[in-house]
Scaffold this active site. Structure first.
Site, mmCIF file in Angstrom:
data_model
loop_
_atom_site.group_PDB
_atom_site.id
_atom_site.type_symbol
_atom_site.label_atom_id
_atom_site.label_comp_id
_atom_site.label_asym_id
_atom_site.label_seq_id
_atom_site.Cartn_x
_atom_site.Cartn_y
_atom_site.Cartn_z
ATOM 1 C CD GLU A 98 21.568 17.646 60.504
ATOM 2 O OE1 GLU A 98 22.211 18.649 60.847
ATOM 3 O OE2 GLU A 98 20.376 17.497 60.782
ATOM 4 C CG ASP A 102 18.734 15.317 69.908
ATOM 5 O OD1 ASP A 102 19.169 14.555 70.776
ATOM 6 O OD2 ASP A 102 17.894 16.196 70.161
ATOM 7 C CB VAL A 152 26.888 20.765 72.380
ATOM 8 C CG1 VAL A 152 27.308 19.562 73.203
ATOM 9 C CG2 VAL A 152 26.217 20.329 71.074
HETATM 10 P P1 IMP Z 1 16.971 15.675 65.624
HETATM 11 O O1 IMP Z 1 15.962 15.895 64.544
HETATM 12 O O2 IMP Z 1 16.329 15.460 66.964
HETATM 13 O O3 IMP Z 1 17.980 14.609 65.304
HETATM 14 O O4 IMP Z 1 17.713 17.039 65.827
HETATM 15 C C1 IMP Z 1 18.638 17.489 64.976
HETATM 16 C C2 IMP Z 1 18.800 18.967 65.121
HETATM 17 O O5 IMP Z 1 18.547 19.427 66.455
HETATM 18 C C3 IMP Z 1 20.213 19.326 64.823
HETATM 19 O O6 IMP Z 1 20.403 19.581 63.455
HETATM 20 C C4 IMP Z 1 20.453 20.544 65.694
HETATM 21 O O7 IMP Z 1 20.165 21.707 64.977
HETATM 22 C C5 IMP Z 1 19.474 20.422 66.824
HETATM 23 N N1 IMP Z 1 20.168 19.987 68.056
HETATM 24 C C6 IMP Z 1 20.110 18.781 68.630
HETATM 25 N N2 IMP Z 1 20.872 18.733 69.736
HETATM 26 C C7 IMP Z 1 21.434 19.953 69.840
HETATM 27 C C8 IMP Z 1 22.360 20.521 70.781
HETATM 28 O O8 IMP Z 1 22.837 19.889 71.729
HETATM 29 N N3 IMP Z 1 22.727 21.816 70.547
HETATM 30 C C9 IMP Z 1 22.235 22.556 69.505
HETATM 31 N N4 IMP Z 1 21.383 22.050 68.605
HETATM 32 C C10 IMP Z 1 20.989 20.765 68.775
#
Ligand code: IMP
Length: 193
Positions: A98, A102, A152
Site C-alpha cells: 500500500e 490513512d 502528500v
Molecule cells: P484510507 O482508506 O483512508 O486508509 O486511505 C487510503 C488511501 O487514501 C491511500 O491508498 C491513498 O490512495 C489515499 N490517501 C490517503 N492520504 C493521502 C495523501 O496524503 N495523499 C494522497 N493520497 C492519500
C-alpha cells in the site's frame, strides 16, 4: 486558491534507504518461499517498482485496484474494487503493498477480501502511515515512515491524478496563482488510490 506540491517531506534519498530496508526485511521473513506482492493501484505503483528491486530473492507480483476517494482531499469512506487480481492466492504468502494507510478503511477492506481467498499468510507493507487519522485498527507488518496528518503528493501520491511522478514526497500547499506553471496545473479534486 489552487493547491499543489509544497516542501519536501521525505526526500528521494530517504525513500531509497528505507525501501532497501523494507525489501531486505520482506526477503528475510519469507526465506524459502516466494512471496506474492499485491500492489494497490494506482498509488502504490511507484513504491512497488522500487520495492521489488530491493528484495534480494525471487518474488511474484500482481495488482488490485481500489477507489476510496471522492472529491477533495478526504476519503469518502466507501471502498470499491476497480480491478481484481489475475491469479489465485490460495496457499500463497501474500504481501499487500500500500502507498499510505490513512483511516485504514481501504486496507481493512482489502484484508477481508483477500482473507476469503485463503492465502497461506497475509502481511501488509505500507510506505506511509498517517497514524493520527486511523479510524479502523489495521495491523501493519512493514511501515516505511509514520507521518503527521498532512496530505502528500509525489512518489505515486496524487492530487486529482497529477504529481505521481515527482521523485520526492511533498506536502500539499496552497499556491498563489502568480506562483508559476504548477499552480495553473493544480486540479481541484483528489484522485483515487
Ligand atoms: P484510507 O482508506 O483512508 O486508509 O486511505 C487510503 C488511501 O487514501 C491511500 O491508498 C491513498 O490512495 C489515499 N490517501 C490517503 N492520504 C493521502 C495523501 O496524503 N495523499 C494522497 N493520497 C492519500
Amino acid at each position: 486558491m489552487p493547491q499543489g506540491p509544497g516542501g519536501v517531506l521525505i526526500s528521494r534519498e530517504e525513500i531509497a534507504v528505507r525501501v532497501g530496508e523494507l525489501g531486505r526485511a520482506i526477503a528475510r521473513e519469507h526465506a524459502g518461499h516466494v512471496p506474492l506482492l499485491v500492489g494497490v493501484l494506482k498509488g502504490a505503483a511507484v513504491f512497488m517498482a522500487d520495492l521489488i528491486r530491493a528484495i534480494p530473492a525471487p518474488i511474484a507480483m500482481d495488482f488490485m485496484g481500489v477507489s476510496s476517494y471522492g472529491p477533495g482531499t478526504r476519503a469518502s469512506g466507501a471502498v470499491r474494487l476497480t480491478a481484481d487480481l489475475s491469479v489465485s492466492i490460495e496457499g500463497r504468502d501474500v504481501v499487500i503493498v500500500e502507498d499510505i494507510v490513512d483511516t485504514g478503511r481501504t486496507l481493512d477492506y482489502l484484508r477481508r477480501n483477500l482473507e476469503t481467498r485463503h492465502p497461506r499468510s497475509l502481511r501488509v507493507c505500507a510506505l506511509l502511515d498517517k497514524v493520527e487519522r486511523r479510524q479502523i485498527d489495521v495491523a501493519l507488518d512493514y511501515v516505511g515512515f509514520a507521518i503527521p496528518d498532512r496530505f502528500v503528493l509525489g512518489y505515486g501520491f496524487d492530487l486529482g491524478g497529477l504529481y505521481r511522478g515527482l521523485p520526492d514526497i511533498h506536502v500539499l500547499e496552497e499556491q498563489a496563482a502568480e506562483k508559476g506553471p504548477s499552480a495553473s496545473l493544480a486540479p481541484s479534486a483528489a484522485g483515487s488510490t
